[in-house]
Design a protein around this motif. Structure first.
Motif, PDB file in Angstrom:
ATOM      1  N   ARG A   1      -2.642   8.771  10.700  1.00 20.25           N
ATOM      2  CA  ARG A   1      -4.000   8.704  10.163  1.00 20.25           C
ATOM      3  C   ARG A   1      -4.186   7.548   9.168  1.00 20.25           C
ATOM      4  NH1 ARG A   1      -6.536  12.500   7.489  1.00 20.25           N
ATOM      5  NH2 ARG A   1      -6.239  14.237   8.890  1.00 20.25           N
ATOM      6  N   ALA A   2      -3.300   6.553   9.219  1.00 17.09           N
ATOM      7  CA  ALA A   2      -3.387   5.446   8.269  1.00 17.09           C
ATOM      8  C   ALA A   2      -4.700   4.658   8.453  1.00 17.09           C
ATOM      9  CB  ALA A   2      -2.196   4.508   8.456  1.00 17.09           C
ATOM     10  N   THR A   3      -5.295   4.289   7.346  1.00 14.05           N
ATOM     11  CA  THR A   3      -6.525   3.497   7.361  1.00 14.05           C
ATOM     12  C   THR A   3      -6.263   2.185   6.618  1.00 14.05           C
ATOM     13  OG1 THR A   3      -7.279   4.393   5.271  1.00 14.05           O
ATOM     14  CG2 THR A   3      -7.896   5.606   7.284  1.00 14.05           C
ATOM     15  N   ASP A   4      -7.285   1.348   6.535  1.00 16.44           N
ATOM     16  CA  ASP A   4      -7.154   0.098   5.795  1.00 16.44           C
ATOM     17  C   ASP A   4      -6.825   0.361   4.325  1.00 16.44           C
ATOM     18  OD1 ASP A   4      -7.471  -1.537   7.896  1.00 16.44           O
ATOM     19  OD2 ASP A   4      -9.638  -1.825   7.623  1.00 16.44           O
ATOM     20  N   LEU A   5      -7.367   1.425   3.794  1.00 16.84           N
ATOM     21  CA  LEU A   5      -7.072   1.798   2.408  1.00 16.84           C
ATOM     22  C   LEU A   5      -5.570   2.001   2.214  1.00 16.84           C
ATOM     23  CD1 LEU A   5      -8.259   2.657  -0.403  1.00 16.84           C
ATOM     24  CD2 LEU A   5      -8.290   5.002   0.499  1.00 16.84           C
ATOM     25  N   CYS A   6      -4.953   2.705   3.176  1.00 14.62           N
ATOM     26  CA  CYS A   6      -3.514   2.977   3.103  1.00 14.62           C
ATOM     27  C   CYS A   6      -2.709   1.681   3.176  1.00 14.62           C
ATOM     28  CB  CYS A   6      -3.076   3.875   4.246  1.00 14.62           C
ATOM     29  SG  CYS A   6      -3.969   5.430   4.310  1.00 14.62           S
ATOM     30  N   ARG A   7      -3.232   0.711   3.929  1.00 12.88           N
ATOM     31  CA  ARG A   7      -2.490  -0.528   4.130  1.00 12.88           C
ATOM     32  C   ARG A   7      -2.556  -1.450   2.906  1.00 12.88           C
ATOM     33  NH1 ARG A   7      -3.235   0.684   9.737  1.00 12.88           N
ATOM     34  NH2 ARG A   7      -5.487   0.560   9.643  1.00 12.88           N
ATOM     35  N   THR A   8      -3.535  -1.227   2.058  1.00 12.79           N
ATOM     36  CA  THR A   8      -3.708  -2.151   0.940  1.00 12.79           C
ATOM     37  C   THR A   8      -3.452  -1.523  -0.417  1.00 12.79           C
ATOM     38  OG1 THR A   8      -6.048  -1.612   1.013  1.00 12.79           O
ATOM     39  CG2 THR A   8      -5.355  -3.656   2.103  1.00 12.79           C
ATOM     40  N   GLN A   9      -3.709  -0.260  -0.555  1.00 12.21           N
ATOM     41  CA  GLN A   9      -3.661   0.317  -1.892  1.00 12.21           C
ATOM     42  C   GLN A   9      -2.630   1.432  -1.996  1.00 12.21           C
ATOM     43  OE1 GLN A   9      -7.562   0.694  -3.314  1.00 12.21           O
ATOM     44  NE2 GLN A   9      -6.939   1.183  -5.392  1.00 12.21           N
TER      45      GLN A   9
ATOM     46  N   GLN B   1       0.522  22.480  -9.959  1.00  7.04           N
ATOM     47  CA  GLN B   1       1.922  22.114  -9.746  1.00  7.04           C
ATOM     48  C   GLN B   1       2.180  21.329  -8.479  1.00  7.04           C
ATOM     49  OE1 GLN B   1       5.001  25.037 -10.571  1.00  7.04           O
ATOM     50  NE2 GLN B   1       3.368  26.431 -11.175  1.00  7.04           N
ATOM     51  N   HIS B   2       1.228  21.288  -7.605  1.00  3.14           N
ATOM     52  CA  HIS B   2       1.463  20.715  -6.283  1.00  3.14           C
ATOM     53  C   HIS B   2       0.754  19.367  -6.169  1.00  3.14           C
ATOM     54  CE1 HIS B   2       0.993  21.212  -1.616  1.00  3.14           C
ATOM     55  NE2 HIS B   2       1.782  20.231  -1.948  1.00  3.14           N
ATOM     56  N   GLY B   3       1.533  18.290  -6.105  1.00  6.36           N
ATOM     57  CA  GLY B   3       0.939  16.963  -6.027  1.00  6.36           C
ATOM     58  C   GLY B   3       1.372  16.229  -4.784  1.00  6.36           C
ATOM     59  N   SER B   4       0.485  15.343  -4.271  1.00  2.64           N
ATOM     60  CA  SER B   4       0.815  14.558  -3.084  1.00  2.64           C
ATOM     61  C   SER B   4       0.306  13.146  -3.289  1.00  2.64           C
ATOM     62  CB  SER B   4       0.166  15.184  -1.849  1.00  2.64           C
ATOM     63  OG  SER B   4       0.156  14.237  -0.792  1.00  2.64           O
ATOM     64  N   ALA B   5       1.184  12.167  -3.053  1.00  3.22           N
ATOM     65  CA  ALA B   5       0.779  10.773  -3.215  1.00  3.22           C
ATOM     66  C   ALA B   5       0.225  10.256  -1.886  1.00  3.22           C
ATOM     67  CB  ALA B   5       1.963   9.935  -3.675  1.00  3.22           C
ATOM     68  N   CYS B   6      -0.948  10.811  -1.498  1.00  2.00           N
ATOM     69  CA  CYS B   6      -1.608  10.380  -0.269  1.00  2.00           C
ATOM     70  C   CYS B   6      -3.092  10.247  -0.562  1.00  2.00           C
ATOM     71  CB  CYS B   6      -1.373  11.399   0.848  1.00  2.00           C
ATOM     72  SG  CYS B   6      -2.267  11.022   2.373  1.00  2.00           S
ATOM     73  N   HIS B   7      -3.711   9.186  -0.047  1.00  2.00           N
ATOM     74  CA  HIS B   7      -5.154   9.015  -0.268  1.00  2.00           C
ATOM     75  C   HIS B   7      -5.944  10.178   0.310  1.00  2.00           C
ATOM     76  CE1 HIS B   7      -4.787   5.048  -1.927  1.00  2.00           C
ATOM     77  NE2 HIS B   7      -4.140   4.589  -0.873  1.00  2.00           N
ATOM     78  N   TYR B   8      -5.372  10.796   1.339  1.00  2.00           N
ATOM     79  CA  TYR B   8      -6.120  11.865   2.035  1.00  2.00           C
ATOM     80  C   TYR B   8      -5.449  13.214   1.840  1.00  2.00           C
ATOM     81  CZ  TYR B   8      -8.079   7.636   3.950  1.00  2.00           C
ATOM     82  OH  TYR B   8      -8.660   6.417   4.058  1.00  2.00           O
TER      83      TYR B   8
ATOM     84  N   GLY C   1       0.832  -1.189   0.000  1.00  2.15           N
ATOM     85  CA  GLY C   1       0.000   0.000   0.000  1.00  2.15           C
ATOM     86  C   GLY C   1       0.866   1.238   0.000  1.00  2.15           C
ATOM     87  N   CYS C   2       0.562   2.180   0.894  1.00  2.00           N
ATOM     88  CA  CYS C   2       1.407   3.366   1.041  1.00  2.00           C
ATOM     89  C   CYS C   2       2.583   2.981   1.920  1.00  2.00           C
ATOM     90  CB  CYS C   2       0.602   4.494   1.691  1.00  2.00           C
ATOM     91  SG  CYS C   2       1.607   5.917   2.142  1.00  2.00           S
ATOM     92  N   ALA C   3       3.817   3.189   1.433  1.00  2.00           N
ATOM     93  CA  ALA C   3       5.007   2.743   2.177  1.00  2.00           C
ATOM     94  C   ALA C   3       5.128   3.442   3.519  1.00  2.00           C
ATOM     95  CB  ALA C   3       6.264   2.993   1.334  1.00  2.00           C
ATOM     96  N   PHE C   4       4.465   4.578   3.677  1.00  2.00           N
ATOM     97  CA  PHE C   4       4.597   5.356   4.911  1.00  2.00           C
ATOM     98  C   PHE C   4       3.589   4.919   5.978  1.00  2.00           C
ATOM     99  CE2 PHE C   4       3.988   9.427   7.336  1.00  2.00           C
ATOM    100  CZ  PHE C   4       5.252   9.466   7.904  1.00  2.00           C
ATOM    101  N   HIS C   5       2.626   4.043   5.629  1.00  2.00           N
ATOM    102  CA  HIS C   5       1.500   3.833   6.545  1.00  2.00           C
ATOM    103  C   HIS C   5       1.874   3.350   7.938  1.00  2.00           C
ATOM    104  CE1 HIS C   5       1.216  -0.558   5.235  1.00  2.00           C
ATOM    105  NE2 HIS C   5       1.026  -0.652   6.530  1.00  2.00           N
TER     106      HIS C   5
END
Lengths: 339, 318
Positions: free
Chosen positions: A307-315, A325-332, A298-302
């Protein structure tokens, strides 16, 4: 093409000179294949400074090596993506063609200048070498240019010091020699890999000033690899934050500093000591960066994220754009802010 | 620089003094020269007469000081029997030629053979070591490993005999022995060089590998220099110190190996006269040739030390 920044007063930004698309770098280790860079994307515009910010092991130096064609092989290998310099993909050109890019169009300054200079050759020889080898200058002409380059990086009495050996120079002066060497062929891009990490704070500031002045004079673009958020804040026009081989957040320096939108970036900002919190414990990000042989799913930082959720752990999160111009690779990404 | 050379010269002189002392003691331990000269059947009176004439009846210390004093003037004694018949000796003082010039006049032949051997060793070993380091685990790299292992395992005189057997006796390409032009020098020089080739190639390879792993090599590559330039200019400059060191050592090894090789190939050099003198117990000749060989090795070491200063700018001289 993205619009140039409007509030820029120092200089106007030019066209994109380098574009890195979905770069992947693998290393073969006894424990199996490690993906040191897992799909990095960034671009660099003429005359700007892009800071690639990350801890050791985050992949920031490997990114620089990949752009420069210096990934040690074996065990390393660029396994995917492209590095576009103009319309040429540096990943796919031959070693011979790459040597005409190295130094000529992209030059590099390394972290530890003292060990990065050849102890057996005079600094003048090392600065003049690309001029002699690649431009066929005579010994006398190359020497003259070497002295001029040393003066340009503000080495005092350059004409006397040109025949000295690296061990006769201090760390800061060695770094100036490295910079002079990198400037020899007037490259469009300078990659500076932790150029001041090994130096005293006062010398650090001098080297940063020098790089800024040289950039203003030449209009070269700089990729600044650093772990120091302060250096990035001071030098960069844009910042890309790397974590576990991925760029987790990127954008203009003001956005990263004042509106960080990835929990990791926020953690980095919070860990900067301030004068007000003098008597408090330093704040830190709990846990440690992942071992690259076992990057979390999932997210390597989770595992370190409050604030990590199940979504972060899997996807694995895709990049969410908060502005063009400003991007963030976070579900939230749209919800996280720094308190 | 001047003081450095002076200090090194002084060290060499002390070493030479020690070697001379060892030679003196060893020389007094291998048997009575008077009996050696006159033969075992000589009567006691003439032996005593000759011993007195030779100064062997004097106290040891007197003999030692006289030996050192003579050596300082370049006089290492006269040959007991080289180039003369026993009758000439009579009961009196031997009137043989001075030992040192006898040895020195053999030097050109030895220098010729050793020089060719050293040249062969360096020309083969150093490029081979560099290439092996540039292409680790290549066929060449493996070949050098095998050759150097063979080189340190093989005894020189056996190799010399095998070379003679193959190239002189069986194939008939080269003369079996003797002194002369290039055809004569090839086999003895190869026999002398073989062991050194393996060792020098190994040292060159590992010195180059050490340097090629250092950070400044990445800097050189980042400048877009060719792999040949990165190896031959950047790495070799720093690897040259161990390479020069091993070359100096191998020159000394070849100079000692030359004694047996000259004997096998009837090469009229210092080695042949030394072995000859040893078998005849001709002490002054042995002393003189040891003196000359040690002097040469000391000079080679001095030159190697001076080469360091040129090759490694970090060596500070005080």
């Amino acid at each position: 093409m993205r619009p140039a920044k409007q509030n820029e007063t120092r200089k106007t930004l030019g066209d994109t000179v380098l574009r890195v698309n979905n770069l992947q770098v693998d290393f073969e280790t006894p424990l199996g294949t490690v993906r040191a860079i897992d799909g990095a994307n960034f671009d660099l515009r003429a005359g700007e400074t892009l800071a690639i910010l990350g801890e050791s092991g985050s992949g920031k130096s490997v990114s620089a090596a990949a752009v420069m064609g210096l990934v040690p092989s074996p065990p390393g290998r660029i396994s995917g993506g492209e590095v576009l310099l103009g319309d040429r993909d540096l990943v796919r050109i031959s070693a011979r063609e790459m040597r005409r890019v190295q130094g000529d169009r992209i030059a590099m300054v390394f972290q530890d200048a003292i060990t990065s200079l050849n102890p057996g050759l005079t600094v003048g020889y090392q600065i003049a070498e690309p001029l002699r080898v690649k431009q066929g200058l005579s010994r006398a002409a190359a020497r003259k240019r070497a002295i001029a380059l040393m003066e340009r990086v503000q080495i005092a009495s350059a004409a006397q010091r040109v025949d000295d050996y690296p061990h006769q120079f201090s760390g800061g002066m060695s770094q100036r020699v490295m910079i002079a060497m990198a400037l020899a062929l007037d490259p469009e891009i300078l990659i500076a890999d932790e150029p001041t990490t090994a130096l005293d704070v006062t010398v650090q500031a001098q080297i940063m000033d020098l790089l800024r002045n040289l950039q203003r004079e030449t209009g070269m673009a700089i990729i600044l690899i650093t772990h120091d958020i302060g250096v990035a804040a001071e030098m960069a026009d844009r910042v890309a934050v790397m974590y576990a081989g991925r760029i987790v957040e990127s954008g203009p320096v003001q956005d990263i500093l004042y509106k960080p939108s990835h929990p990791y970036t926020i953690g980095l900002m919070d860990s900067i000591p301030t004068l007000e919190q003098k008597f408090q414990r330093l704040r830190q990000i709990d846990g440690a960066p992942p071992v690259m042989t076992a990057v979390p799913k999932g997210c390597a930082f989770h595992p370190r994220c409050a604030r990590a959720t199940d979504l972060c752990r899997t996807q694995r999160p895709e990049v969410v754009y908060l502005s063009p111009q400003h991007g963030s690779a976070c579900h939230y990404a749209k919800e996280v802010t720094r308190e | 620089m001047f003081r450095y050379i002076l200090r090194r010269l002084l060290q060499s002189a002390i070493l030479l003094f020690i070697v001379l002392s060892v030679v003196f003691v060893a020389g007094r331990s291998i048997g009575d020269p008077a009996i050696l000269i006159l033969g075992a059947e000589a009567d006691a009176a003439s032996v005593l007469q000759l011993r007195t004439n030779l100064g062997l009846e004097d106290p040891m210390l007197t003999q030692y000081l006289r030996f050192l004093g003579d050596a300082l003037r370049g006089d290492l004694g006269a040959t007991y029997r080289y180039g003369m018949s026993r009758g000439e000796l009579g009961g009196g003082l031997p009137e043989g030629r001075a030992a040192l010039p006898l040895v020195v006049e053999r030097l050109p032949a030895t220098f010729y053979l050793a020089g060719v051997a050293i040249a062969i060793a360096m020309i083969v070993a150093i490029p081979a070591g560099i290439l092996a380091a540039m292409y680790p685990r290549s066929l060449l790299d493996r070949a050098i490993n095998v050759i150097s292992l063979a080189g340190v395992s093989v005894v020189e005189f056996w190799l010399a005999l095998m070379l003679v057997l193959i190239f002189a006796v069986t194939l008939g390409w080269l003369p079996t022995s003797g002194y002369g032009g290039i055809a004569y020098v090839i086999l003895p020089a190869m026999a002398l060089a073989f062991r050194s080739i393996g060792r020098m190639a190994q040292i060159t390879r590992s010195a180059m590998l050490d340097e090629l792993a250092k950070p400044y090599i990445i800097t050189a590559r980042a400048k877009g220099l060719s792999p040949a330039r990165v190896s031959l200019v950047h790495a070799l400059k720093n690897a040259s110190v161990p390479i020069v060191t091993i070359s100096g050592d191998e020159i000394a090894t070849i100079l000692t190996g030359v004694i047996i090789i000259e004997f096998i190939f009837s090469w009229p050099g210092i080695g042949q006269i030394t072995l000859d003198a040893l078998s005849r117990r001709d002490l002054p000749i042995v002393q003189a040739s040891i003196f000359v060989l040690v002097l040469i090795v000391l000079i080679v070491n001095l030159l190697v030390d001076l080469a360091y200063v040129i090759l490694n700018p970090r060596i500070r001289l005080r």
